[in-house]
Every structure is written in structure tokens, then in C-alpha cells.
Design an enzyme around this catalytic site. Structure first.
Site, PDB file in Angstrom:
ATOM      1  N   HIS A 133       0.669  -1.204  -0.104  1.00  0.00           N
ATOM      2  CA  HIS A 133      -0.131  -0.087  -0.063  1.00  0.00           C
ATOM      3  C   HIS A 133       0.941   1.228  -0.020  1.00  0.00           C
ATOM      4  O   HIS A 133       1.729   1.645   0.872  1.00  0.00           O
ATOM      5  CB  HIS A 133      -0.765   0.128   1.348  1.00  0.00           C
ATOM      6  CG  HIS A 133      -1.840  -1.055   0.951  1.00  0.00           C
ATOM      7  ND1 HIS A 133      -2.583  -1.615   2.269  1.00  0.00           N
ATOM      8  CD2 HIS A 133      -2.739  -1.201   0.024  1.00  0.00           C
ATOM      9  CE1 HIS A 133      -3.629  -2.529   1.691  1.00  0.00           C
ATOM     10  NE2 HIS A 133      -3.608  -2.397   0.215  1.00  0.00           N
ATOM     11  N   ALA A 134       0.584   1.893  -1.015  1.00  0.00           N
ATOM     12  CA  ALA A 134       1.707   3.246  -1.284  1.00  0.00           C
ATOM     13  C   ALA A 134       1.968   3.885  -0.175  1.00  0.00           C
ATOM     14  O   ALA A 134       3.106   4.308   0.078  1.00  0.00           O
ATOM     15  CB  ALA A 134       1.230   3.763  -2.593  1.00  0.00           C
ATOM     16  N   ARG A 163      -3.051   5.193  -2.317  1.00  0.00           N
ATOM     17  CA  ARG A 163      -3.013   3.663  -1.609  1.00  0.00           C
ATOM     18  C   ARG A 163      -2.622   2.488  -2.804  1.00  0.00           C
ATOM     19  O   ARG A 163      -1.870   1.579  -2.563  1.00  0.00           O
ATOM     20  CB  ARG A 163      -4.324   3.465  -1.042  1.00  0.00           C
ATOM     21  CG  ARG A 163      -4.512   1.985  -0.670  1.00  0.00           C
ATOM     22  CD  ARG A 163      -5.982   1.907   0.062  1.00  0.00           C
ATOM     23  NE  ARG A 163      -6.445   0.477   0.197  1.00  0.00           N
ATOM     24  CZ  ARG A 163      -6.349  -0.270   1.413  1.00  0.00           C
ATOM     25  NH1 ARG A 163      -5.742   0.436   2.341  1.00  0.00           N
ATOM     26  NH2 ARG A 163      -6.702  -1.450   1.303  1.00  0.00           N
ATOM     27  N   ASN A 187      -3.533  -5.140  -2.379  1.00  0.00           N
ATOM     28  CA  ASN A 187      -3.619  -6.127  -1.534  1.00  0.00           C
ATOM     29  C   ASN A 187      -5.065  -6.763  -1.083  1.00  0.00           C
ATOM     30  O   ASN A 187      -5.662  -7.353  -0.338  1.00  0.00           O
ATOM     31  CB  ASN A 187      -3.247  -5.895   0.087  1.00  0.00           C
ATOM     32  CG  ASN A 187      -2.771  -6.823   1.006  1.00  0.00           C
ATOM     33  OD1 ASN A 187      -2.287  -7.730   0.515  1.00  0.00           O
ATOM     34  ND2 ASN A 187      -3.175  -6.445   2.007  1.00  0.00           N
ATOM     35  N   ARG A 188      -5.747  -6.639  -2.560  1.00  0.00           N
ATOM     36  CA  ARG A 188      -7.000  -7.468  -2.950  1.00  0.00           C
ATOM     37  C   ARG A 188      -6.775  -7.933  -3.989  1.00  0.00           C
ATOM     38  O   ARG A 188      -8.046  -8.635  -4.600  1.00  0.00           O
ATOM     39  CB  ARG A 188      -8.084  -6.220  -2.701  1.00  0.00           C
ATOM     40  CG  ARG A 188      -8.543  -5.404  -1.564  1.00  0.00           C
ATOM     41  CD  ARG A 188      -8.850  -6.056  -0.501  1.00  0.00           C
ATOM     42  NE  ARG A 188      -9.292  -5.357   0.810  1.00  0.00           N
ATOM     43  CZ  ARG A 188      -8.435  -4.752   1.566  1.00  0.00           C
ATOM     44  NH1 ARG A 188      -7.060  -5.266   1.343  1.00  0.00           N
ATOM     45  NH2 ARG A 188      -8.859  -3.936   2.496  1.00  0.00           N
ATOM     46  N   TYR A 223      -1.706   1.261   9.382  1.00  0.00           N
ATOM     47  CA  TYR A 223      -1.309   1.452  10.804  1.00  0.00           C
ATOM     48  C   TYR A 223      -2.197   0.776  11.717  1.00  0.00           C
ATOM     49  O   TYR A 223      -3.203   0.254  11.327  1.00  0.00           O
ATOM     50  CB  TYR A 223      -1.083   2.932  11.060  1.00  0.00           C
ATOM     51  CG  TYR A 223      -2.383   3.553  11.140  1.00  0.00           C
ATOM     52  CD1 TYR A 223      -2.927   4.182   9.907  1.00  0.00           C
ATOM     53  CD2 TYR A 223      -3.413   3.929  12.016  1.00  0.00           C
ATOM     54  CE1 TYR A 223      -4.209   5.024   9.664  1.00  0.00           C
ATOM     55  CE2 TYR A 223      -4.537   4.601  12.128  1.00  0.00           C
ATOM     56  CZ  TYR A 223      -4.733   5.192  10.777  1.00  0.00           C
ATOM     57  OH  TYR A 223      -5.946   5.807  10.772  1.00  0.00           O
ATOM     58  N   TYR A 256     -11.008  -5.771  10.265  1.00  0.00           N
ATOM     59  CA  TYR A 256     -12.055  -5.774   9.212  1.00  0.00           C
ATOM     60  C   TYR A 256     -11.788  -7.069   8.248  1.00  0.00           C
ATOM     61  O   TYR A 256     -10.649  -7.155   7.955  1.00  0.00           O
ATOM     62  CB  TYR A 256     -12.161  -4.487   8.380  1.00  0.00           C
ATOM     63  CG  TYR A 256     -11.086  -3.908   8.127  1.00  0.00           C
ATOM     64  CD1 TYR A 256     -10.350  -4.309   6.722  1.00  0.00           C
ATOM     65  CD2 TYR A 256     -10.232  -3.034   8.970  1.00  0.00           C
ATOM     66  CE1 TYR A 256      -8.948  -3.835   6.465  1.00  0.00           C
ATOM     67  CE2 TYR A 256      -8.926  -2.416   8.069  1.00  0.00           C
ATOM     68  CZ  TYR A 256      -8.352  -2.920   7.059  1.00  0.00           C
ATOM     69  OH  TYR A 256      -7.241  -2.680   6.682  1.00  0.00           O
ATOM     70  N   GLU A 287       0.654  -4.649  10.760  1.00  0.00           N
ATOM     71  CA  GLU A 287       0.089  -3.210  10.897  1.00  0.00           C
ATOM     72  C   GLU A 287       1.006  -2.625  11.821  1.00  0.00           C
ATOM     73  O   GLU A 287       1.127  -2.832  12.984  1.00  0.00           O
ATOM     74  CB  GLU A 287      -1.345  -3.175  11.144  1.00  0.00           C
ATOM     75  CG  GLU A 287      -2.202  -3.946  10.125  1.00  0.00           C
ATOM     76  CD  GLU A 287      -2.368  -3.062   8.935  1.00  0.00           C
ATOM     77  OE1 GLU A 287      -1.692  -1.998   8.604  1.00  0.00           O
ATOM     78  OE2 GLU A 287      -3.033  -3.624   7.936  1.00  0.00           O
TER      79      GLU A 287
HETATM   80 ZN   LIG Z   1      -1.888  -1.649   4.076  1.00  0.00          ZN
END
Ligand SMILES: [Zn+2]
Length: 456
Positions: free
Chosen positions: A221-222, A275, A291-292, A346, A396, A419
Site C-alpha cells: 500500500h503506497a 494507496r 492487497n485485494r 497502521y 475488518y 500493521e
Molecule cells: Zn496496508
């Protein structure tokens, strides 16, 4: 029609005249607020899920919506749509608090800290190269031998990026430099190019081909800049300690500090809060949530079919070059890979499989045992108390994630997503000063060493 939905529709008509916020170039975040919501009912969560796909509002979910009452939901809200947004939240009786009045000021503070960290590195390096002197230290422009410590931002030495938010090109150059100076301990392999043609460089530490192996990536994730910076710190420590620590040298390590280089660069040049990847999609939007994008319950929980959404998984599994390249490298080495680690930010969480749903893998007890050892090791450094568990239970649900694929499809037993800083109560999220990099590096390095010593 529920009241919340009616208010949402009216609000969208009201903001429909404005040009879509998500198309802005070189965007700033002046007067964007960060709003923390605490939904307590399923109706409120359902409403927020609908809101997540409402791009006209230009809002950005820093933490996606899920279970009521389990965690805060932080949303960045543009000044233009703030009043509409608050009307919607109040109409749905969701408790909220503004935790940042101006996200741009957070970004400015981070930029200043990064410039300062880079300047300090350069001054220190300049003194070293000018007659083997040392720099006088913070705030000083002189070396100890009296010479000027000349600093310009254009010449950050390749061995000086630790503790800074370096650009992708600098990180690649640094990987080449440290490999060249490692007396054969480390080598660089380019595992492919991105959509924009950027090289994806993996640093291999330790002999290749015989030992069991561990993969670590960061920055898929950027905008999660602390993740690549933490991995750069860890690589630096590995290079000096690998040979003397059995928990490190019983493995070959594959480290990819920037897993989404196109997005990462864009987050430096054009949009700090970008992102996704940067490949063109329909609706004139760019990028897929990488990441999906993995072939594990693709397109299920925690995704959106709308191409402009931040959680759009792509047209199919592995539509993105960056995920293809990682997949191919891992498949080539999967027989030796014992662990897969992916660094994000995070919230300070050690996430166990599965991300896509509440079902648990058959070896869940062992997965949790090792994860809890990692948590304890983190805590031993700076006292940070991470939470351990599967995303649907503590955060989530998210399907199509890299670590689920690593465990389910590549058969890597220990697959975790970490994270990193800051914790879920912080008010700065992805945008944190460089002073956090070394503490983050130290605690995550301790955890990586600990879990590596415990794999069975
Ligand atoms: Zn991420």
C-alpha cells in the site's frame, strides 16, 4: 427507504455539480479533516459501507468499516463536502470526533522531518568524506575538524537512507550498494518491472538454494511509508548481524522493501495519501488495491466493484504487474519458504490468517503461538502493546490479500501481515514524522528475530 439513505441521496445531488475530487492532480490536503467515527449498530456499519463507495464526497477511509464497536473508523474529509458528510453522520446517529483539523499540516510536518533527517545524513556523510572527520551534530553546519558540512538534497548517499523516507530509486540504488559491499552475503535480484517499468528489486541475504527461506515485503500500500522505512532499517541490521545470529543465518531471506513502486512514487510526487497501483482502469480512474488482487477469495469481503474505490481488487486475480512478479518469485521458491511477512500500517496489529472470513486454518493454535511471541518481542523494546488475531475478528475482513494467498495457495505455513506504527488511537495515521522510523525498526526487528527462532 431509510432516513440515512434518503439523506445520502439528497446530499449527493447537492455535491454533484462539483468536479470529482478523486481526479485532482498534485493534490494537497489543506483543511481536510480526519474524523473518527465510533459506530455501534449494524445499521450504522451498513450505512458506512454504502458511504465507502460514494466517491462524490471525496472522502477517504483510512480504516475501512466493519464490525460495530470493535474499532474506530478514521475518515479523511475534504473541506468542500465536510458539512454534507457531518449531516449524514448525524442523521445516522453515529458518534464522531474530529481528530485532525488540517491533514496538510500533518504532511508538512512529516516533510520537514524527512528533509531534516536527509540533511543530517548528508552532513554526516560529507564530514566523513572530507578528511575522516565527524559531524558536530544536530543543528550544526560544521564538521569536528572545522570544515563545512555541505548539505544539498540532491546527493543523499546510497548508504545513508536508513531513518529517512527515501524514494524508490534511492532504495533500489541502496540495495545495489549494500549488496556490492557485503562480501557475497547479499545479492540483488530484479524480479520484474511494474506497469510503469520500474524495477522491483529483492535483496537476498544468505546463500541461495539450500537453506529454508523467509520472505519479507513492505509498501504494497503506497501511502504506508513507515513500512518500507522499517524494512530498510531491518535490512541494514541484517547485513551486520546475519553471520553472528543463528536465528537469522539458518535461513535465506528475501526482502522486497517496496512492493508497489508505482504507487509509492506517486505518493511522493503527487498525492501523499495514494494507496493503490497506477494502472489505468475504467471510469477514468487509476489503480487497483494490490492487497485485494491475490487469488484467495478474490473479490469477496472488504472489496468494491467500483474501479475508483480504494479497495477495488482489479478485473481479476493478479491483474497487476507488481503482484504477478511477487507471485512468480514466491512460486519459484515456495518449497523452501517457511514464512511470509508483509509490512503495512497502521494500528499496531499482528494479523493471522484468514483475512477473508472468520473460518480458521487447521494450524491456528501454532499460528497464534508464534504471532504472540512476535507481539511480546515488540513490547520488550518500547513497550508497545500490539493486538494479535485474524482481521475479521479484530479489524475488518479483507479478501484477496497477499498473506492469505501465501498460506492457502503457496503453502507457506507461517504467513502474517504486520500493521506497524502508529496505534489505532493516534491522530496521524499514515503520516508520521521520521523520528518514528528507528523505534519502529527496532521493535519489528526484535519481533522478526524472535519468530524466526521459533518456526517448526
Ligand atoms: Zn496496508
Amino acid at each position: 427507504m431509510r432516513v440515512g439513505t434518503l439523506v445520502l441521496l439528497c446530499a449527493l445531488v447537492a455535491v454533484a455539480w462539483s468536479k470529482p475530487v478523486w481526479k485532482e492532480k498534485n493534490r494537497g490536503y489543506k483543511n481536510y479533516r480526519l474524523v473518527r467515527l465510533s459506530p455501534t449498530t449494524q445499521d450504522q456499519i451498513d450505512f458506512l459501507k454504502r458511504l465507502e463507495n460514494t466517491v462524490q464526497l471525496g472522502i477517504d477511509f483510512w480504516t475501512p468499516s466493519d464490525h460495530p464497536g470493535t474499532h474506530n473508523i478514521d475518515i479523511a474529509v475534504p473541506p468542500k463536502t465536510y458539512r454534507t458528510f457531518i449531516r449524514l453522520i448525524e442523521a445516522n446517529k453515529i458518534t464522531y470526533k474530529v481528530i485532525q483539523e488540517d491533514i496538510q499540516s500533518l504532511i508538512d510536518t512529516e516533510t520537514t522531518s524527512n528533509n531534516k533527517a536527509r540533511e543530517d545524513k548528508i552532513k554526516s556523510k560529507a564530514c566523513e568524506s572530507q578528511g575522516n572527520s565527524n559531524w558536530k551534530g544536530k543543528g550544526k553546519n560544521k564538521c569536528k575538524n572545522g570544515q563545512d558540512a555541505v548539505a544539498t538534497f540532491s546527493n543523499l548517499a546510497t548508504d545513508s537512507i536508513v531513518g529517512t523516507y527515501a524514494r524508490h530509486g534511492e532504495i533500489n540504488a541502496w540495495l545495489d550498494a549494500v549488496a556490492a559491499e557485503s562480501n557475497g552475503l547479499a545479492t540483488v535480484e530484479t524480479i520484474g518491472q511494474t506497469y510503469e517499468g520500474k524495477d522491483m528489486k529483492v535483496l537476498k541475504i544468505g546463500e541461495d538454494g539450500t537453506k529454508p527461506a523467509i520472505w519479507v515485503d513492505a509498501g504494497i500500500h503506497a501511502r504506508e511509508w513507515i513500512a518500507p522505512a522499517t524494512l530498510v532499517y531491518i535490512i541494514d541490521k541484517f547485513l551486520s548481524e546475519y553471520n553472528s545470529l543463528p536465528e537469522l543465518n539458518k535461513y535465506t531471506w528475501y526482502m522486497l522493501p517496496v512492493a508497489n513502486p508505482d504507487g509509492y512514487e506517486y505518493s511522493h510526487t503527487s498525492d501523499r495519501l495514494w494507496r493503490k497501483t497506477r494502472s489505468p482502469q475504467s471510469w477514468g480512474c487509476r489503480g487497483v488495491d494490490p492487497n485485494r488482487n491475490w487469488d484467495s477469495h478474490f473479490g469477496e469481503a472488504g472489496t468494491s466493484t467500483f474501479p475508483c474505490s480504494d479497495i477495488y481488487p482489479g478485473t481479476g486475480p493478479f491483474s497487476e504487474k507488481c503482484t504477478q512478479n511477487i507471485r512468480d518469485f514466491i512460486n519459484e521458491h515456495k518449497d523452501r519458504l517457511k514464512m511470509y511477512l508483509s509490512f503495512h500500517s497502521y494500528s499496531e496489529l499482528w494479523l493471522t490468517p484468514w483475512g477473508w472470513g472468520t473460518e480458521k486454518p487447521s494450524d491456528n493454535a501454532e499460528m497464534m503461538r508464534v504471532a504472540n511471541l512476535g507481539k511480546t518481542a515488540v513490547q520488550g523494546i518500547n513497550g508497545k502493546s500490539w493486538t494479535v488475531g485474524a482481521p475479521p475478528d479484530i479489524l475488518y475482513a479483507a479478501s484477496g490479500g497477499s498473506y492469505d494467498w501465501a498460506k492457502e495457495k503457496a503453502g507457506i505455513k507461517y504467513a502474517y501481515t504486520l500493521e506497524l506504527r502508529p496505534d489505532g488511537n493516534a491522530s496521524n495515521g499514515f503520516v508520521i514524522p521520521t523520528s518514528e522510523i528507528l523505534p519502529s525498526g527496532k521493535e519489528v526487528y526484535a519481533a522478526v528475530k524472535k519468530v524466526a527462532s521459533e518456526l517448526i
